[in-house]
Write a protein that holds these residues in place. Structure first.
Motif, PDB file in Angstrom:
ATOM      1  N   ARG A  38       4.501   2.795   9.929  1.00 55.40           N
ATOM      2  CA  ARG A  38       3.750   1.544   9.813  1.00 55.40           C
ATOM      3  C   ARG A  38       4.257   0.752   8.627  1.00 55.40           C
ATOM      4  N   GLN A  39       4.048  -0.538   8.726  1.00 56.82           N
ATOM      5  CA  GLN A  39       4.434  -1.420   7.637  1.00 56.82           C
ATOM      6  C   GLN A  39       3.366  -2.468   7.437  1.00 56.82           C
ATOM      7  N   ALA A  40       2.779  -2.444   6.267  1.00 55.27           N
ATOM      8  CA  ALA A  40       1.758  -3.418   5.909  1.00 55.27           C
ATOM      9  C   ALA A  40       2.416  -4.632   5.255  1.00 55.27           C
ATOM     10  N   PRO A  41       1.765  -5.772   5.279  1.00 55.50           N
ATOM     11  CA  PRO A  41       2.339  -6.979   4.665  1.00 55.50           C
ATOM     12  C   PRO A  41       2.691  -6.754   3.201  1.00 55.50           C
ATOM     13  N   GLY A  42       3.915  -7.082   2.846  1.00 56.01           N
ATOM     14  CA  GLY A  42       4.340  -6.958   1.470  1.00 56.01           C
ATOM     15  C   GLY A  42       4.656  -5.555   1.013  1.00 56.01           C
ATOM     16  N   LYS A  43       4.609  -4.612   1.942  1.00 53.92           N
ATOM     17  CA  LYS A  43       4.873  -3.216   1.575  1.00 53.92           C
ATOM     18  C   LYS A  43       6.048  -2.667   2.378  1.00 53.92           C
ATOM     19  N   GLU A  44       6.611  -1.585   1.881  1.00 52.60           N
ATOM     20  CA  GLU A  44       7.695  -0.934   2.598  1.00 52.60           C
ATOM     21  C   GLU A  44       7.139  -0.133   3.777  1.00 52.60           C
ATOM     22  N   GLU A  84      -7.157  -0.363   4.686  1.00 50.79           N
ATOM     23  CA  GLU A  84      -5.840   0.077   4.200  1.00 50.79           C
ATOM     24  C   GLU A  84      -4.920   0.521   5.332  1.00 50.79           C
ATOM     25  N   ASP A  85      -5.459   0.719   6.505  1.00 46.00           N
ATOM     26  CA  ASP A  85      -4.653   1.086   7.674  1.00 46.00           C
ATOM     27  C   ASP A  85      -4.077  -0.128   8.382  1.00 46.00           C
ATOM     28  N   THR A  86      -4.443  -1.311   7.949  1.00 34.84           N
ATOM     29  CA  THR A  86      -3.918  -2.520   8.560  1.00 34.84           C
ATOM     30  C   THR A  86      -2.410  -2.601   8.370  1.00 34.84           C
ATOM     31  N   ALA A  87      -1.696  -2.712   9.483  1.00 36.47           N
ATOM     32  CA  ALA A  87      -0.226  -2.717   9.447  1.00 36.47           C
ATOM     33  C   ALA A  87       0.305  -2.911  10.856  1.00 36.47           C
ATOM     34  N   VAL A  88       1.601  -3.129  10.948  1.00 30.50           N
ATOM     35  CA  VAL A  88       2.297  -3.044  12.230  1.00 30.50           C
ATOM     36  C   VAL A  88       2.743  -1.592  12.391  1.00 30.50           C
TER      37      VAL A  88
END
Length: 122
Positions: A38-44, A84-88
């Motif tokens: 998964r990848q969250a906005p602004g994160k690796e 905190e689980d929000t991501a692609v």
């Protein structure tokens, strides 16, 4: 053509559950290690969980991976979701060069899906 397609993402309230699907075409998922990332906005990008070739399931805390070999599909179940689980979320397939799957940063994974968005919000 080898292809992975994820689905099942959406908007979920905190505390809820979601099951993501990863359908393969052009190859048999059961012959590969499968990883969810998964990848969250602004994160690796980060690894969530993987399932080894021919394993029935894989469980770690709130995350469970299962297979349906008839449908050539792998699922990721996530329980007790939080913002905190929000991501692609992405699924990926790796050639089984070792007995057990490894996540790492995804460098061992050869084929990737396009991702499905998961948003956890009230």
């Amino acid at each position: 053509q080898l292809q992975l397609v994820e689905s099942g993402g959406g908007l979920v309230q905190p505390g809820g559950s979601l099951r993501l699907s990863c359908v393969a075409s052009g190859f048999t998922l059961d012959h590969w290690h499968i990883g969810w990332f998964r990848q969250a906005p602004g994160k690796e990008r980060e690894g969530v969980l993987c399932i080894s070739r021919s394993s029935v399931d894989s469980v770690k805390g709130r995350f469970t991976i299962s297979r349906d070999n008839v449908k050539n599909t792998v699922y990721l179940l996530v329980n007790n979701l939080s913002p905190e689980d929000t991501a692609v979320y992405y699924c990926a397939a790796a050639r089984p060069s070792s007995r057990w799957c490894e996540l790492g940063l995804g460098e061992k994974y050869d084929h990737w899906g396009q991702g499905t968005q998961v948003t956890v919000s009230s």
